[in-house]
Design a protein around this motif. Structure first.
Motif, PDB file in Angstrom:
ATOM      1  N   PHE A  54       0.867  -1.183   0.000  1.00  0.00           N
ATOM      2  CA  PHE A  54       0.000   0.000   0.000  1.00  0.00           C
ATOM      3  C   PHE A  54       0.893   1.218   0.000  1.00  0.00           C
ATOM      4  O   PHE A  54       1.664   1.400   0.932  1.00  0.00           O
ATOM      5  CB  PHE A  54      -0.802   0.020   1.300  1.00  0.00           C
ATOM      6  CG  PHE A  54      -2.266  -0.182   1.112  1.00  0.00           C
ATOM      7  CD1 PHE A  54      -2.877   0.065  -0.090  1.00  0.00           C
ATOM      8  CD2 PHE A  54      -3.040  -0.639   2.166  1.00  0.00           C
ATOM      9  CE1 PHE A  54      -4.226  -0.132  -0.263  1.00  0.00           C
ATOM     10  CE2 PHE A  54      -4.383  -0.844   2.014  1.00  0.00           C
ATOM     11  CZ  PHE A  54      -4.976  -0.596   0.794  1.00  0.00           C
ATOM     12  N   THR A  61      -6.420  -6.860   3.711  1.00  0.00           N
ATOM     13  CA  THR A  61      -5.763  -6.707   2.413  1.00  0.00           C
ATOM     14  C   THR A  61      -5.692  -8.051   1.699  1.00  0.00           C
ATOM     15  O   THR A  61      -5.927  -8.147   0.492  1.00  0.00           O
ATOM     16  CB  THR A  61      -4.352  -6.121   2.609  1.00  0.00           C
ATOM     17  OG1 THR A  61      -4.471  -4.931   3.375  1.00  0.00           O
ATOM     18  CG2 THR A  61      -3.709  -5.801   1.284  1.00  0.00           C
ATOM     19  N   GLU A  83      -7.902  -5.348  -4.511  1.00  0.00           N
ATOM     20  CA  GLU A  83      -6.544  -4.813  -4.443  1.00  0.00           C
ATOM     21  C   GLU A  83      -5.713  -5.640  -5.411  1.00  0.00           C
ATOM     22  O   GLU A  83      -5.993  -6.824  -5.615  1.00  0.00           O
ATOM     23  CB  GLU A  83      -5.930  -4.978  -3.047  1.00  0.00           C
ATOM     24  CG  GLU A  83      -6.760  -4.462  -1.918  1.00  0.00           C
ATOM     25  CD  GLU A  83      -6.674  -2.961  -1.758  1.00  0.00           C
ATOM     26  OE1 GLU A  83      -5.777  -2.357  -2.381  1.00  0.00           O
ATOM     27  OE2 GLU A  83      -7.502  -2.411  -1.024  1.00  0.00           O
TER      28      GLU A  83
END
Lengths: 383, 570
Positions: A33, A64, A73
């Motif tokens: 990130f 995540t 993601e």
């Protein structure tokens, strides 16, 4: 008769050893990130119909990981396979869009569309699949009935309470009859009582539909209650994987011992082996025999080896015979919590916390006999 | 619309500095649209050769040296901007306090009325006050002299103080809005804590509330200051007769003169840009790190304070504001628009609607200006909101690098006085191969750019409130990017889109600074039309035109209000 029994056992065994192809497989997943790595090279798999929980404190990378599986993601590296089809692979340059992964997901905020009715919310995914008319009506009604929301079908979504929104979110994710469901902290916005009820409902639905489930939570009780298997994550890495009781009874690291349940961490130096080969730890003045077949693991910075002792396992009583792992001790502090009583006691190894039932109370200052069963002294890795 | 809903994208290399098209394309366009006019302004400001040459042939500092002979222009600009900001902020703080934190009767009605003067705009304000406060025949002075028998006027609006006053009352609503919003976000526990320690109401307000409001007050002050530095209509309409020049109307005169002195105007424009840049920099420096330290994003219900015997003073103040900024100006314009000559007479028999017939039907220029302005307002609203929404979605949803830069560049036009930007923009379109000069398209482009910060601020506030999971849930359900945008994102954005669109419509309809140089004889728009009408005399007609403008804006305001109420009910 006997043969038949044996065969059943065999079948159970082979399922347990993952001989069947896992439904979801995550290999060497790394995610970042804003340039900061939050998931570091983790691998795991989920079998058909299995409930797997990703458990860890906030910021450990569990959400995540889930969002990488969902395609929300994009990982930096690794491979994700769902039902035999690679949906992400950094080496092969594959990245299938979220909408084509055929998953369903429940969000922490429920993500109920406020501009639609309950019916519209649940019907959304079915409409995308091209389902129309009476079939659509029927399926939405069925799934709403399943979560007990059939009376709310034409309500605007904004009229619902938190628990009701949660039910609609569940209905929405079950409506398209997925084979896998991802849940991202689905219960964390509910009050304690409702949380317990909803997690039971989630479990029931999972069993009913034989859903492969990945469940992200920071609540250890929730994870213990409904999981077939738990993965404990910390700082982007897997600390331990196992069945709930396995993790509870035999934590591998100090972090796991602290995070799951309540544990005393005792620190000492190695002091040879007991007759059965179990290591002995010298903690303060006390020689503590560790669990059989255990080994002392990586020591901490000052060379001390660590072991975890769950607060529920040590026993105290008034007098009694001496023996290994038994010491004379004094009750320092007693705290009545209702269902359980917390004691802090002084023993030759220092201070120890333990839980007892209120049925047999000890007084502060009382001298007692402490017994820590060797099988409950679990050497852990210092982090 | 959905920035990251792309098809199976190429896998990002680890930790790369990855600027995606949704960021760099708007960045390049904005850099071009802002940078090129600025570059032209810059070269012209340093041009010491042929003043008409572009690009310049000889560079030097002569223009800036020449400016030292006109330091009064810059001094007057600063005087008006500082004075207006100080007065405007004082009004803003008091009114915001009255609306949001006291038990004053009629607070809700005041909240509604106090917002109106800003969208009505400086043209309406200047026109109305020139008829209210002119030293001899201003209505207020006539009433005063009639009642007291005095032969000396009570007020003179054609003074620096008059200009400051009119600027302040018409910008104050912005301060009320910004400071009021912060007051609603303030945790009342902070004040209650102070009272518990024994501080009185006044002391609490002074020692706790005011410092907590400082970031909002400074933001409001910055907004007012930059907009007053670039204001044109009020100082021109109220200052010209006494030869009181500020930078903007000095630039106008330099450009209208024969031959036009482009380099000197450009140099003066640069000085203005520099002044706003310094103000922005200073405020950001002061605000750094403390903007929302104690003010949470959550809406509290702050405890209203009963002001006791002060209540009636505050009530009188609020009434006075509404009277001076709304009722008297609109009333004066209305009365003036019914007259047959510049002198206002209260003989109803002589009143006429002829002026309306003239500006709306008979006179082609104003007839077209009204239509053009409505068209421009709609186009600016639609296109401006579309651009702002795109940028807001990108800055809040995209994973691309460079998003903070995009946001800053989007807000950059705010630091550009609109008149100066239009001046540079005019040059830019003259150098372009496309024939844009004198067309509505040129005005539209300029409007979209100068109002982009306003539109972006509005849409950014809406986008940020939409939970990302709402879009993600739709994608999980199998919807592709287009379907997510159609069924989830756009419906959720709709209230914000409409409100911001109508806001852009209003500011476009009332705009004059940005369109003064850009609207040619074949593309008249309302602001410049009112101004040139005023220039050539004929108060009744210009008042009628101003009333038409005000009515268009009031209708738009009603629409906003209606939409907001409807959304509140849902």
């Amino acid at each position: 008769m006997l043969a038949a029994n044996l065969r059943t056992d065999d079948a159970v065994d082979s399922a347990a050893t993952d001989a069947a192809q896992p439904y979801i497989e995550v290999r060497n997943l790394t995610a970042a990130f804003d340039g900061k790595v939050v998931v570091k090279d983790i691998s795991f798999s989920v079998a058909q119909g299995e409930h797997l929980s990703l458990l860890g404190p906030s910021g450990c990378g569990k959400s995540t990981t889930l969002r990488c599986i969902a395609g929300l993601e994009t990982p930096v590296a690794g491979e994700i396979v769902i039902d035999g089809i690679p949906v992400f692979s950094s080496t092969k340059g594959i990245s299938v869009a979220t909408e084509k992964r055929k998953l369903s997901m429940v969000f922490q905020s429920y993500a109920i569309w406020p501009h639609m009715t309950v019916f519209e919310n649940v019907a959304y995914g079915l409409r995308v699949q091209g389902i129309k008319g009476s079939e659509l009506q029927q399926r939405v009604a069925d799934v709403l009935k399943m979560v007990g929301m059939e009376d709310y079908i034409s309500r605007p979504a904004t009229d619902l309470s938190g628990g009701q929104q949660q039910r609609v979110a569940l209905a929405r994710s079950y409506a398209s009859r997925p084979k896998v469901i991802l849940l991202d902290e689905p219960l964390s916005n509910l009050d304690a009582r409702l949380r317990v009820r909803m997690r039971e409902e989630i479990k029931e639905l999972q069993l009913k539909f034989d859903l492969s489930t990945i469940y992200v939570t920071h609540d250890q009780e929730e994870a213990m209650a409904i999981s077939d298997r738990i993965i404990i994550m910390h700082d982007g890495v897997v600390e331990q994987t196992g069945k709930p009781l396995e993790i509870y009874d035999t934590p591998r690291t100090r972090f796991v011992a602290d995070f799951i349940g309540a544990a005393n961490i005792i620190a000492g130096t190695a002091q040879g082996e007991a007759g059965n080969g179990a290591p002995i730890l010298k903690v303060g003045e006390a020689l503590v025999e560790c669990a059989p077949r255990s080994k002392l693991l990586k020591p901490d910075g000052s060379g001390q080896y660590l072991a975890a002792v769950r607060t529920v396992y040590p026993e105290i009583r008034r007098g009694g015979p001496d023996g290994p792992n038994q010491w004379s001790a004094t009750v320092r502090r007693r705290v009545l919590l209702g269902d359980i009583v917390n004691y802090t006691i002084t023993w030759p190894g220092g201070l120890l916390r333990l839980h007892r039932l209120p049925s047999d109370l000890f007084e502060e200052g009382e001298t007692v006999k402490l017994h820590i069963p060797a099988s409950r002294v679990i050497p852990v890795v210092a982090d | 619309m959905i920035a990251d809903a792309g098809e199976p994208a190429a896998v990002a290399p680890p930790y790369s500095f990855n600027v995606r098209p949704e960021v760099w394309i708007p960045l390049v366009l904005l850099f071009g649209a802002l940078g090129y006019p600025f570059f032209l302004l810059l070269t012209s400001a340093f041009n010491v050769g042929d003043p008409q040459a572009l690009p310049a042939v000889e560079y030097g500092l002569a223009n800036f040296v020449a400016l030292t002979g006109h330091l009064d222009w810059i001094g007057n600009t600063l005087l008006v901007a500082f004075g207006g900001t100080a007065l405007g902020i004082s009004i803003g703080v008091v009114l915001a306090w009255v609306i949001h934190r006291t038990t004053l009767p009629g607070r809700r009605l005041f909240e509604l009325l106090i917002a109106i003067p800003y969208p009505l705009g400086p043209l309406v304000g200047a026109l109305a006050w020139s008829q209210l406060g002119a030293p001899r025949d201003g209505l207020i002075n006539r009433v005063y002299m009639y009642m007291t028998g005095s032969s000396n006027p009570l007020i003179d609006i054609y003074t620096p103080l008059g200009i400051i006053f009119v600027e302040a009352i018409f910008e104050a609503p912005v301060a009320v809005l910004i400071i009021g919003a912060a007051m609603q976000r303030m945790d009342p526990a902070l004040e209650e804590c102070s009272s518990i320690f024994g501080s009185g109401k006044i002391r609490t307000a002074w020692k706790v509330t005011l410092p907590l409001m400082m970031p909002a007050i400074l933001s409001a002050a910055l907004f007012m200051f930059t907009s007053m530095i670039g204001s044109f209509a009020i100082p021109t309409m109220l200052g010209t007769s006494s030869r009181f020049y500020v930078s903007t109307n000095a630039i106008y005169v330099l450009l209208q003169g024969y031959p036009p002195n482009y380099p000197l105007a450009a140099a003066l424009g640069l000085v203005l840009v520099a002044m706003t840049a310094v103000a922005v920099w200073l405020v950001q420096r002061v605000l750094r790190g403390r903007t929302y330290a104690v003010i949470s994003g959550k809406n509290y219900r702050p405890r209203p304070v009963n002001m006791g015997r002060w209540t009636w003073l505050l009530f009188a103040l609020a009434c006075a504001y509404v009277l001076l900024s709304l009722i008297l100006p609109l009333g004066t314009l209305l009365v003036a628009s019914f007259q047959t000559s510049n002198a206002i007479v209260f003989d109803f028999a002589t009143w006429t609607l002829r002026n309306y017939v003239y500006v709306m039907f008979d006179f082609p220029t104003t007839r077209e200006a009204i239509l053009n302005s409505i068209l421009l307002g709609i186009a600016t609203g639609v296109i401006g909101v579309a651009c702002a929404t795109f940028i807001a979605v990108v800055t809040h949803r995209s994973r691309s690098a460079g998003r903070p830069l995009l946001e800053q560049v989007t807000m950059l036009p705010q630091a550009f006085p609109r008149l100066i930007f239009a001046f540079g923009f005019l040059w830019m379109i003259l150098t372009l191969p496309v024939q844009l000069y004198g067309t509505l398209a040129a005005v539209l482009l300029a409007y979209i750019i100068v109002f982009l910060p306003l539109a972006y601020r509005g849409m950014s506030g809406v986008v940020v409130q939409i939970d990302k999971a709402l879009e993600e849930a739709a994608r999980i359900s199998g919807a592709n990017a287009a379907r997510v945008a159609r069924t989830v994102t756009l419906p959720l954005l709709r209230p914000g889109l409409l409100a911001t669109g109508v806001l852009l419509f209003m500011v476009s309809v009332r705009e004059i600074s940005a369109s003064l140089f850009l609207s040619g004889p074949n593309s008249p728009v309302l602001g410049p039309a009112i101004f040139s009408f005023w220039d050539s005399g004929g108060m009744p007609r210009v008042s009628a035109l101003a009333v038409v403008q005000a009515v268009i804006i009031l209708i738009a305001l009603t629409v906003v209000r209606y939409l907001a109420n409807r959304n509140a009910k849902v």
